[in-house]
Motif scaffolding. Structure first.
Motif, PDB file in Angstrom:
ATOM      1  N   SER A  11     115.971  29.189  68.584  1.00 48.47           N
ATOM      2  CA  SER A  11     117.452  29.473  67.599  1.00 48.47           C
ATOM      3  C   SER A  11     116.340  29.799  66.091  1.00 48.47           C
ATOM      4  N   ALA A  12     114.996  29.569  66.099  1.00 44.76           N
ATOM      5  CA  ALA A  12     114.375  29.476  64.356  1.00 44.76           C
ATOM      6  C   ALA A  12     112.718  30.470  64.679  1.00 44.76           C
ATOM      7  N   ARG A  13     111.818  29.560  65.210  1.00 44.96           N
ATOM      8  CA  ARG A  13     110.394  30.201  66.063  1.00 44.96           C
ATOM      9  C   ARG A  13     110.548  31.264  66.049  1.00 44.96           C
ATOM     10  N   SER A  14     110.822  31.216  67.340  1.00 41.55           N
ATOM     11  CA  SER A  14     110.520  32.363  68.273  1.00 41.55           C
ATOM     12  C   SER A  14     111.639  33.813  68.372  1.00 41.55           C
ATOM     13  N   GLN A  15     113.311  33.193  67.403  1.00 37.74           N
ATOM     14  CA  GLN A  15     113.808  34.355  66.972  1.00 37.74           C
ATOM     15  C   GLN A  15     112.874  34.982  65.686  1.00 37.74           C
ATOM     16  N   MET A  16     112.248  34.390  64.573  1.00 38.66           N
ATOM     17  CA  MET A  16     111.806  35.108  63.814  1.00 38.66           C
ATOM     18  C   MET A  16     110.326  36.034  64.059  1.00 38.66           C
ATOM     19  N   ALA A  17     109.383  35.760  65.095  1.00 38.36           N
ATOM     20  CA  ALA A  17     108.242  36.016  66.050  1.00 38.36           C
ATOM     21  C   ALA A  17     109.387  37.419  65.846  1.00 38.36           C
ATOM     22  N   GLU A  18     110.412  37.086  67.172  1.00 36.32           N
ATOM     23  CA  GLU A  18     111.470  38.410  67.765  1.00 36.32           C
ATOM     24  C   GLU A  18     111.609  39.674  66.498  1.00 36.32           C
ATOM     25  N   GLY A  19     111.610  39.494  65.436  1.00 33.65           N
ATOM     26  CA  GLY A  19     112.609  40.045  64.117  1.00 33.65           C
ATOM     27  C   GLY A  19     110.872  40.395  63.729  1.00 33.65           C
ATOM     28  N   LEU A  20     109.927  40.027  63.724  1.00 31.85           N
ATOM     29  CA  LEU A  20     108.834  39.975  63.297  1.00 31.85           C
ATOM     30  C   LEU A  20     108.125  40.942  63.894  1.00 31.85           C
ATOM     31  N   ALA A  21     108.081  40.933  65.172  1.00 30.76           N
ATOM     32  CA  ALA A  21     107.392  42.124  65.923  1.00 30.76           C
ATOM     33  C   ALA A  21     108.190  43.067  66.035  1.00 30.76           C
ATOM     34  N   ARG A  22     109.264  43.366  65.867  1.00 31.92           N
ATOM     35  CA  ARG A  22     110.096  44.555  66.123  1.00 31.92           C
ATOM     36  C   ARG A  22     109.841  44.916  64.522  1.00 31.92           C
ATOM     37  N   ALA A  32     110.997  40.219  73.429  1.00 33.23           N
ATOM     38  CA  ALA A  32     112.027  39.541  73.723  1.00 33.23           C
ATOM     39  C   ALA A  32     112.198  38.388  73.066  1.00 33.23           C
ATOM     40  N   SER A  33     112.238  37.089  73.539  1.00 35.30           N
ATOM     41  CA  SER A  33     112.539  36.349  73.115  1.00 35.30           C
ATOM     42  C   SER A  33     113.426  34.825  73.267  1.00 35.30           C
ATOM     43  N   LEU A  74     102.723  39.774  77.829  1.00 41.07           N
ATOM     44  CA  LEU A  74     101.529  38.433  77.165  1.00 41.07           C
ATOM     45  C   LEU A  74     103.339  37.242  76.683  1.00 41.07           C
ATOM     46  N   ILE A  75     102.739  35.906  77.150  1.00 43.54           N
ATOM     47  CA  ILE A  75     103.741  35.267  76.475  1.00 43.54           C
ATOM     48  C   ILE A  75     103.612  34.522  75.355  1.00 43.54           C
ATOM     49  N   VAL A  76     104.040  34.367  74.247  1.00 43.56           N
ATOM     50  CA  VAL A  76     103.976  33.404  73.325  1.00 43.56           C
ATOM     51  C   VAL A  76     104.674  32.801  72.800  1.00 43.56           C
ATOM     52  N   THR A  77     104.189  31.200  73.077  1.00 42.17           N
ATOM     53  CA  THR A  77     105.094  30.094  72.948  1.00 42.17           C
ATOM     54  C   THR A  77     104.730  29.015  71.500  1.00 42.17           C
ATOM     55  N   LEU A  78     106.137  29.307  70.690  1.00 42.78           N
ATOM     56  CA  LEU A  78     105.430  28.790  69.570  1.00 42.78           C
ATOM     57  C   LEU A  78     106.295  27.219  69.102  1.00 42.78           C
ATOM     58  N   CYS A  79     105.953  26.325  70.340  1.00 37.18           N
ATOM     59  CA  CYS A  79     106.009  24.692  69.683  1.00 37.18           C
ATOM     60  C   CYS A  79     105.484  24.249  69.155  1.00 37.18           C
ATOM     61  N   ASP A 115     106.016  32.809  57.741  1.00 39.05           N
ATOM     62  CA  ASP A 115     104.878  33.401  57.133  1.00 39.05           C
ATOM     63  C   ASP A 115     103.888  33.470  57.525  1.00 39.05           C
ATOM     64  N   GLN A 116     103.910  31.857  59.029  1.00 38.93           N
ATOM     65  CA  GLN A 116     102.986  31.737  60.045  1.00 38.93           C
ATOM     66  C   GLN A 116     103.060  33.006  60.699  1.00 38.93           C
ATOM     67  N   ILE A 117     104.084  32.914  61.191  1.00 39.94           N
ATOM     68  CA  ILE A 117     104.514  33.945  62.322  1.00 39.94           C
ATOM     69  C   ILE A 117     103.706  35.057  62.070  1.00 39.94           C
ATOM     70  N   ARG A 118     104.178  35.493  60.901  1.00 39.46           N
ATOM     71  CA  ARG A 118     104.059  36.709  60.777  1.00 39.46           C
ATOM     72  C   ARG A 118     102.203  37.175  60.655  1.00 39.46           C
ATOM     73  N   ASP A 119     101.735  36.168  60.101  1.00 37.97           N
ATOM     74  CA  ASP A 119     100.248  36.920  60.375  1.00 37.97           C
ATOM     75  C   ASP A 119      99.521  36.323  61.591  1.00 37.97           C
ATOM     76  N   LYS A 120      99.877  35.395  62.093  1.00 36.70           N
ATOM     77  CA  LYS A 120      99.025  35.565  63.698  1.00 36.70           C
ATOM     78  C   LYS A 120      99.418  37.197  64.638  1.00 36.70           C
ATOM     79  N   ILE A 121     101.444  37.434  63.922  1.00 36.72           N
ATOM     80  CA  ILE A 121     101.464  38.880  64.638  1.00 36.72           C
ATOM     81  C   ILE A 121     100.269  39.888  63.840  1.00 36.72           C
ATOM     82  N   ALA A 122     100.525  40.144  63.208  1.00 34.13           N
ATOM     83  CA  ALA A 122      99.562  40.947  62.529  1.00 34.13           C
ATOM     84  C   ALA A 122      98.199  41.087  62.877  1.00 34.13           C
TER      85      ALA A 122
END
Length: 126
Positions: A11-22, A32-33, A74-79, A115-122
């Motif tokens: 609902s939040a972290r993995s959704q934001m990660a999906e959008g940021l990664a795209r 995908a998330s 690649l599987i990225v867990t965000l818990c 911002d944390q997720i964006r930094d990791k994707i970068a």
């Protein structure tokens, strides 16, 4: 290459990660998330990404079986504080513990997670 972002509620972290990664990764990377107990996408996650011109309003929460997790490279867990979903098999895995912003209910927590997720994707090396 297929990257799958996982958390519990999707609902939040993995959704934001999906959008940021795209938005940030090459277009030939499939993103995908999913979650082990999906609920609806949190409106504050949508707002946090809209603030940086990324629209995830069309995304929806999905259970693992809807995204063919066995096909991920690649599987990225965000818990952070809960037990992450696990997909068996030999696949590259990364764990990015990000505190669930939904627990706070305030936009500042969503911005921090974003911002944390964006930094990791970068810093991802594909």
């Amino acid at each position: 290459m297929k990257i799958l972002f996982l958390c519990v509620a999707n609902s939040a972290r993995s959704q934001m990660a999906e959008g940021l990664a795209r938005a940030m990764l090459p277009k030939n990377v499939e993103i995908a998330s999913a979650g082990s107990a999906p609920v609806q996408v949190n409106p504050l996650a949508v707002q946090a990404l809209a603030e940086i011109d990324i629209d995830i309003s069309g995304q929806w929460s999905k259970p693992l079986e809807d995204v063919a997790p066995e096909s991920a490279d690649l599987i990225v867990t965000l818990c952070a504080e809960e037990v992450c979903p696990y997909v068996p098999g030999t696949v590259q895995r990364l764990h990015w513990p990000v505190t669930d912003p939904a627990a706070s209910g305030n936009i500042a927590a969503f911005r921090t997670a974003r911002d944390q997720i964006r930094d990791k994707i970068a810093r991802l090396e594909l």
